[in-house]
Design a protein around this motif. Structure first.
Motif, PDB file in Angstrom:
ATOM      1  N   ILE A  16      -0.422   3.428   5.334  1.00 57.31           N
ATOM      2  CA  ILE A  16      -0.926   2.656   6.078  1.00 57.31           C
ATOM      3  C   ILE A  16      -1.339   3.425   7.373  1.00 57.31           C
ATOM      4  O   ILE A  16      -0.810   4.178   7.849  1.00 57.31           O
ATOM      5  CB  ILE A  16      -0.165   1.513   6.828  1.00 57.31           C
ATOM      6  N   THR A  29       5.952   2.631   1.441  1.00 59.37           N
ATOM      7  CA  THR A  29       4.778   2.626   2.460  1.00 59.37           C
ATOM      8  C   THR A  29       4.779   3.618   3.327  1.00 59.37           C
ATOM      9  O   THR A  29       5.889   3.814   4.260  1.00 59.37           O
ATOM     10  CB  THR A  29       4.387   1.421   2.908  1.00 59.37           C
ATOM     11  N   PRO A  42       0.771  -1.202   0.241  1.00 61.14           N
ATOM     12  CA  PRO A  42      -0.047  -0.105   0.063  1.00 61.14           C
ATOM     13  C   PRO A  42       0.793   1.480   0.083  1.00 61.14           C
ATOM     14  O   PRO A  42       1.972   1.238   0.547  1.00 61.14           O
ATOM     15  CB  PRO A  42      -0.772  -0.212   1.508  1.00 61.14           C
ATOM     16  N   ASP A  43       0.330   2.387  -0.468  1.00 56.81           N
ATOM     17  CA  ASP A  43       0.880   3.724  -0.312  1.00 56.81           C
ATOM     18  C   ASP A  43       1.129   4.154   0.975  1.00 56.81           C
ATOM     19  O   ASP A  43       1.910   4.847   1.262  1.00 56.81           O
ATOM     20  CB  ASP A  43       0.089   4.793  -1.331  1.00 56.81           C
TER      21      ASP A  43
END
Ligand SMILES: [Zn+2]
Length: 134
Positions: free
Chosen positions: A80, A111, A77-78
């Motif tokens: 969290i 991330t 993911p980019d």
């Protein structure tokens, strides 16, 4: 039940929730120090430079980093965004990203780890948006 087995509310054992929730952090502190404190009280001790609280948060940070590395390895993911009461611990946003590389498959992790913009109950707020308003 053997030691080091934590029963989860879902009926299974040793779910990540049994290590990363506030009550789990409190239990870990109790197991390490035989002192029963809430997560909030432990963080107060941490802010007062208590050695046992420092050891407890370092263990917690490694557990969180390892759990999030699993997420990063699967979906990369980019960002969290943490939720729940433990998301109020500011140092997690510096320490955990410095630790998770150890368990990530990729040589480079981009991330970001961020606190919830609308406080530690943002998950509940988000869930409320799942129901359409007529
Ligand atoms: Zn569970």
């Amino acid at each position: 039940m053997p030691p080091n087995v934590r029963k989860c509310y879902c009926g299974r054992h040793n779910c990540i929730e049994t290590f990363l929730s506030g009550p789990a952090f409190s239990l870990s502190f109790f197991e390490q120090n035989n002192i029963d404190l809430t997560a909030h009280q432990i963080v107060e001790r941490l802010n007062a430079n208590d050695k046992s609280a420092h050891a407890a948060i370092e263990t917690y940070e490694k557990q969180l980093a390892r759990a999030l590395a699993g997420v990063i390895n699967i979906i990369d993911p980019d960002i969290i965004v943490l939720g729940g009461g433990m998301s109020n611990i500011a140092r997690l946003y510096e320490t955990v990203p410095n630790l998770w590389q150890e368990w990530c498959f990729s040589d480079r992790v981009d991330t970001l780890l961020k606190p919830p913009q609308h406080g530690d109950s943002s998950g509940v707020r988000g869930a409320a948006w799942l129901w359409p308003i007529d």
